[in-house]
Design a protein around this motif. Sequence first.
Motif, PDB file in Angstrom:
ATOM      1  N   GLU A 177       0.838  -1.194   0.000  1.00 40.10           N
ATOM      2  CA  GLU A 177       0.000   0.000   0.000  1.00 40.10           C
ATOM      3  C   GLU A 177       0.873   1.244   0.000  1.00 40.10           C
ATOM      4  N   TYR A 178       0.314   2.318  -0.581  1.00 44.83           N
ATOM      5  CA  TYR A 178       1.037   3.586  -0.624  1.00 44.83           C
ATOM      6  C   TYR A 178       0.048   4.723  -0.449  1.00 44.83           C
ATOM      7  N   ASP A 179       0.322   5.595   0.523  1.00 44.16           N
ATOM      8  CA  ASP A 179      -0.479   6.790   0.760  1.00 44.16           C
ATOM      9  C   ASP A 179       0.221   7.981   0.116  1.00 44.16           C
ATOM     10  N   ALA A 180      -0.508   8.673  -0.753  1.00 46.76           N
ATOM     11  CA  ALA A 180       0.126   9.782  -1.467  1.00 46.76           C
ATOM     12  C   ALA A 180      -0.609  11.106  -1.284  1.00 46.76           C
ATOM     13  N   GLY A 181      -1.911  11.063  -1.198  1.00 47.33           N
ATOM     14  CA  GLY A 181      -2.687  12.300  -1.197  1.00 47.33           C
ATOM     15  C   GLY A 181      -3.227  12.557  -2.596  1.00 47.33           C
ATOM     16  N   ALA A 183      -3.707  15.125  -4.359  1.00 42.11           N
ATOM     17  CA  ALA A 183      -3.121  16.166  -5.214  1.00 42.11           C
ATOM     18  C   ALA A 183      -1.900  15.677  -5.989  1.00 42.11           C
ATOM     19  N   ARG A 184      -1.392  14.483  -5.689  1.00 42.23           N
ATOM     20  CA  ARG A 184      -0.167  13.991  -6.317  1.00 42.23           C
ATOM     21  C   ARG A 184      -0.457  13.293  -7.652  1.00 42.23           C
ATOM     22  N   HIS A 185       0.591  13.237  -8.484  1.00 40.69           N
ATOM     23  CA  HIS A 185       0.531  12.519  -9.755  1.00 40.69           C
ATOM     24  C   HIS A 185       1.368  11.250  -9.606  1.00 40.69           C
ATOM     25  N   LEU A 186       0.720  10.104  -9.710  1.00 38.30           N
ATOM     26  CA  LEU A 186       1.400   8.821  -9.555  1.00 38.30           C
ATOM     27  C   LEU A 186       1.451   8.119 -10.909  1.00 38.30           C
ATOM     28  N   ALA A 208       0.320   2.979 -15.765  1.00 39.03           N
ATOM     29  CA  ALA A 208      -0.908   3.396 -15.092  1.00 39.03           C
ATOM     30  C   ALA A 208      -0.703   4.809 -14.575  1.00 39.03           C
ATOM     31  N   ALA A 209      -1.413   5.778 -15.179  1.00 37.53           N
ATOM     32  CA  ALA A 209      -1.362   7.174 -14.755  1.00 37.53           C
ATOM     33  C   ALA A 209      -2.470   7.395 -13.734  1.00 37.53           C
ATOM     34  N   ILE A 210      -2.097   7.788 -12.532  1.00 36.13           N
ATOM     35  CA  ILE A 210      -3.017   7.783 -11.395  1.00 36.13           C
ATOM     36  C   ILE A 210      -3.135   9.197 -10.828  1.00 36.13           C
ATOM     37  N   THR A 211      -4.355   9.669 -10.704  1.00 41.06           N
ATOM     38  CA  THR A 211      -4.628  10.958 -10.064  1.00 41.06           C
ATOM     39  C   THR A 211      -5.855  10.813  -9.174  1.00 41.06           C
ATOM     40  N   ASP A 212      -5.969  11.717  -8.199  1.00 41.22           N
ATOM     41  CA  ASP A 212      -7.137  11.791  -7.324  1.00 41.22           C
ATOM     42  C   ASP A 212      -7.387  10.479  -6.579  1.00 41.22           C
ATOM     43  N   GLU A 213      -6.296   9.804  -6.217  1.00 36.58           N
ATOM     44  CA  GLU A 213      -6.385   8.573  -5.419  1.00 36.58           C
ATOM     45  C   GLU A 213      -5.532   8.782  -4.169  1.00 36.58           C
ATOM     46  N   ALA A 214      -6.158   8.826  -3.014  1.00 38.86           N
ATOM     47  CA  ALA A 214      -5.427   9.111  -1.780  1.00 38.86           C
ATOM     48  C   ALA A 214      -4.557   7.941  -1.341  1.00 38.86           C
ATOM     49  N   ARG A 215      -4.975   6.713  -1.659  1.00 37.76           N
ATOM     50  CA  ARG A 215      -4.220   5.524  -1.264  1.00 37.76           C
ATOM     51  C   ARG A 215      -4.231   4.517  -2.407  1.00 37.76           C
ATOM     52  N   LEU A 216      -3.080   3.880  -2.595  1.00 38.94           N
ATOM     53  CA  LEU A 216      -2.987   2.793  -3.557  1.00 38.94           C
ATOM     54  C   LEU A 216      -2.881   1.463  -2.824  1.00 38.94           C
ATOM     55  N   THR A 217      -3.647   0.491  -3.284  1.00 39.27           N
ATOM     56  CA  THR A 217      -3.463  -0.893  -2.875  1.00 39.27           C
ATOM     57  C   THR A 217      -3.033  -1.676  -4.113  1.00 39.27           C
ATOM     58  N   ILE A 218      -1.827  -2.201  -4.053  1.00 38.13           N
ATOM     59  CA  ILE A 218      -1.230  -2.901  -5.191  1.00 38.13           C
ATOM     60  C   ILE A 218      -1.165  -4.383  -4.845  1.00 38.13           C
ATOM     61  N   LYS A 219      -1.926  -5.195  -5.583  1.00 36.12           N
ATOM     62  CA  LYS A 219      -1.965  -6.637  -5.333  1.00 36.12           C
ATOM     63  C   LYS A 219      -1.338  -7.372  -6.506  1.00 36.12           C
ATOM     64  N   ALA A 220      -0.363  -8.240  -6.223  1.00 30.57           N
ATOM     65  CA  ALA A 220       0.300  -9.006  -7.270  1.00 30.57           C
ATOM     66  C   ALA A 220      -0.584 -10.176  -7.697  1.00 30.57           C
ATOM     67  N   LEU A 221      -0.868 -10.239  -8.997  1.00 22.95           N
ATOM     68  CA  LEU A 221      -1.619 -11.356  -9.561  1.00 22.95           C
ATOM     69  C   LEU A 221      -0.689 -12.516  -9.886  1.00 22.95           C
ATOM     70  N   LEU A 228       7.254   2.822  -9.189  1.00 32.63           N
ATOM     71  CA  LEU A 228       6.201   3.823  -8.977  1.00 32.63           C
ATOM     72  C   LEU A 228       6.850   5.184  -8.802  1.00 32.63           C
ATOM     73  N   VAL A 229       6.337   6.181  -9.530  1.00 32.10           N
ATOM     74  CA  VAL A 229       6.755   7.569  -9.341  1.00 32.10           C
ATOM     75  C   VAL A 229       5.622   8.346  -8.696  1.00 32.10           C
ATOM     76  N   ASP A 230       5.964   9.114  -7.664  1.00 35.95           N
ATOM     77  CA  ASP A 230       5.048  10.029  -6.984  1.00 35.95           C
ATOM     78  C   ASP A 230       5.607  11.433  -7.208  1.00 35.95           C
ATOM     79  N   ALA A 231       4.891  12.251  -7.998  1.00 35.48           N
ATOM     80  CA  ALA A 231       5.398  13.570  -8.365  1.00 35.48           C
ATOM     81  C   ALA A 231       4.341  14.640  -8.130  1.00 35.48           C
ATOM     82  N   ALA A 232       4.807  15.861  -8.017  1.00 34.84           N
ATOM     83  CA  ALA A 232       3.901  16.994  -7.840  1.00 34.84           C
ATOM     84  C   ALA A 232       3.061  17.194  -9.097  1.00 34.84           C
TER      85      ALA A 232
END
Length: 232
Positions: A177-181, A183-186, A208-221, A228-232
């Motif tokens: 899991e990753y908490d970003a907020g 406002a971040r661009h993941l 995967a371009a991710i916005t407006d997601e406060a938390r990511l849950t990444i599950k390996a299939l 993963l990049v977390d940028a302003a």
Amino acid sequence: MIKLKPFGKLGGADHGWLKAKHHFSFADYRDPNNVSHGALRVWNDDEIAPNSGFPPHPHANMEIITYVREGAITHQDSLGNKGRTEAGDVQVMSAGSGIRHAEYNLEPTLTRIFQIWIQPTTQGGAPTWGSKPFPKADRSGKLVTIASGMPDDTDALPIRADARVLATTLKAGESAEYDAGKARHLYLVPAAGSVEVNGVRVNARDGAAITDEARLTIKALEDSELVLVDAA
């Protein structure tokens, strides 16, 4: 929101010695609607043939992170730095006010890298280069920060950007899991395997371009390695 960019639909080029896929507009691949994701400007998926590479060329005002997936890359620059970065290791070049560098695959086998460019928060400054090992065993089952401009990320390679780059390896069924907020661009790319990100499947080398997601849950299939990049 998660926007999937399937690997097969990415822009790219085949130069013989270099097979490149571009997650964003780069070189002859131009898409005005796909120039960047926040401060993340470039994510290239490069396959470099043995005994070939990029001859000396200039850069300025860009943070350039090279994640070696297979093989090794040998770096030389106008500051006199020389280094060989192999699979599992990471190198960072802060181009600052200007630097010339060359990147070669001097190995007898194919080298595969992700090269990631992030826009710096300030212009100019003295250019720098550094490399560091990040053994896959040390990031098994958890996200580890490998490059960062955040003051608390003291174990990561430093960059001059409001961003961090993370990596992990996950066995099938494991989650991170990753908490970003919001406002971040993941931006997330599996180097190998496939994962679900907040329920969206992302296969090897998809973006995967991710916005407006406060938390990511990444599950390996399946057994997976991802960046993963977390940028302003």
